[in-house]
Design a protein around this motif. Structure first.
Motif, PDB file in Angstrom:
ATOM      1  N   LYS A   1       0.846  -1.202   0.000  1.00  0.00           N
ATOM      2  CA  LYS A   1       0.000   0.000   0.000  1.00  0.00           C
ATOM      3  C   LYS A   1       0.876   1.245   0.000  1.00  0.00           C
ATOM      4  CE  LYS A   1      -3.943  -0.395   2.228  1.00  0.00           C
ATOM      5  NZ  LYS A   1      -4.791  -0.922   1.127  1.00  0.00           N
TER       6      LYS A   1
ATOM      7  N   SER B   1      -7.883   2.057   2.988  1.00  0.00           N
ATOM      8  CA  SER B   1      -7.792   0.821   3.771  1.00  0.00           C
ATOM      9  C   SER B   1      -8.341  -0.371   2.996  1.00  0.00           C
ATOM     10  CB  SER B   1      -8.566   0.975   5.080  1.00  0.00           C
ATOM     11  OG  SER B   1      -8.016   2.007   5.875  1.00  0.00           O
TER      12      SER B   1
ATOM     13  N   TYR C   1     -10.026  -4.261   3.584  1.00  0.00           N
ATOM     14  CA  TYR C   1     -10.743  -5.056   4.579  1.00  0.00           C
ATOM     15  C   TYR C   1     -10.730  -6.521   4.156  1.00  0.00           C
ATOM     16  CZ  TYR C   1     -12.397  -0.503   6.106  1.00  0.00           C
ATOM     17  OH  TYR C   1     -12.452   0.795   6.555  1.00  0.00           O
TER      18      TYR C   1
ATOM     19  N   LYS D   1      -8.822  -4.972   9.262  1.00  0.00           N
ATOM     20  CA  LYS D   1      -8.581  -3.748   8.501  1.00  0.00           C
ATOM     21  C   LYS D   1      -7.078  -3.536   8.318  1.00  0.00           C
ATOM     22  CE  LYS D   1      -9.405   1.269   8.743  1.00  0.00           C
ATOM     23  NZ  LYS D   1     -10.008   2.364   9.551  1.00  0.00           N
TER      24      LYS D   1
ATOM     25  N   SER E   1      -4.408  -0.753   7.049  1.00  0.00           N
ATOM     26  CA  SER E   1      -4.292   0.669   6.722  1.00  0.00           C
ATOM     27  C   SER E   1      -2.833   1.080   6.677  1.00  0.00           C
ATOM     28  CB  SER E   1      -5.028   1.524   7.749  1.00  0.00           C
ATOM     29  OG  SER E   1      -6.404   1.207   7.778  1.00  0.00           O
ATOM     30  N   SER E   2      -2.533   2.149   5.933  1.00  0.00           N
ATOM     31  CA  SER E   2      -1.177   2.697   5.879  1.00  0.00           C
ATOM     32  C   SER E   2      -1.258   4.212   5.823  1.00  0.00           C
ATOM     33  CB  SER E   2      -0.420   2.171   4.656  1.00  0.00           C
ATOM     34  OG  SER E   2      -0.940   2.739   3.475  1.00  0.00           O
TER      35      SER E   2
END
Length: 271
Positions: free
Chosen positions: A225, A230, A232, A241, A243-244
């Motif tokens: 990413k 995000s 899922y 989840k 996320s970055s």
């Protein structure tokens, strides 16, 4: 400013050559175990029953357990339906399901390549929505099956809207796909893409990159990413989840994309 650009370009060239050398090094270290005479005899007998007589049969095991069969024909004796008829014959002879990989037409021969069918299959769906008042959506996506049994899905946001954003995201997607098809690992391909975008002299091109690469033999998925939204992962146990907080590709010459690795099970849903 131009001196800095020149130095950055040299560093980029070094990184690209290092990535290529890494691919060549991994190829040189690949170990193949050739199939025994009994296995080759079973393959030949099964093909003979369908009237398929290749000039040469190569069969070998790769390091990660995949089984490869190559059938080499004289161009004058090759029929177009051979590639479809051969797969069931190989499956019957070997006791595992085999699938057609590729065909290569050379001057003196035609080579058909087959490999073990993957344990997992992937079903995809996608929808796009353009911004109000724009003619096209600024985001782009792609999916592809790579030769090593990997499936990739990638989304890029062109950082804007309309035709300009669409062109930027499509350019990023096409470059990334080409890198992956040439044999670069997902992380290497993403870094090369970032370097290319950051040194575009004619235009500032910023694009997010959200890449998912799934090994269909093992079920291991790698997520890369770069400034993306995000992801899922929905399983029977719940929703996870990913996320970055990284910057989009092209903003800085040297970025560190966020990497996640997950083992997927049957009926896993990735959003």
């Amino acid at each position: 400013m131009w001196q800095k650009r020149l130095l950055d370009s040299k560093n980029l060239s070094c990184m690209q050559l290092k990535s290529v050398s890494g691919i060549l090094d991994s190829i040189s270290k690949e170990r193949h175990r050739m199939a025994d005479g009994d296995t080759l005899s079973k393959i030949k007998t099964s093909l003979d029953s369908k009237g398929i007589v290749p000039e040469e049969i190569n069969a070998y095991f790769k390091e990660k357990g995949n089984f490869i069969v190559e059938l080499i024909f004289n161009p004058g004796n090759y029929r177009e339906d051979t590639k479809f008829i051969s797969a069931p014959c190989l499956s019957e002879a070997l006791g595992v399901k085999m699938r057609f990989n590729e065909i290569r037409h050379e001057i003196n021969h035609v080579m058909l390549s087959y490999s073990m069918s993957e344990r997992f299959t992937v079903s995809c769906a996608c929808t796009c929505t353009k911004k109000h008042g724009e003619q096209v959506c600024g985001d782009s996506f792609t999916t592809a099956n790579l030769s090593k049994g990997n499936f990739i899905a990638c989304i890029s946001d062109g950082m804007g809207s309309g035709e300009m954003a669409s062109e930027r995201s499509k350019r990023s997607i096409d470059l990334l796909k080409n890198f992956l098809q040439c044999g670069f690992e997902p992380m290497q391909a993403t870094r090369l893409l970032n370097s290319h975008l950051s040194f575009s002299f004619n235009d500032e091109i910023f694009s997010t990159v959200d890449l998912c690469s799934i090994n269909l033999h093992t079920g291991i998925a790698d997520f890369i990413k770069t400034g993306s939204a995000s992801t899922y992962i929905k399983t029977v146990d719940g929703i996870e989840k990913l996320s970055s907080a990284t910057l989009p590709a092209g903003v800085l010459a040297n970025i560190k994309p966020k990497h996640f690795s997950k083992k997927l099970d049957k009926d896993t849903l990735i959003i």
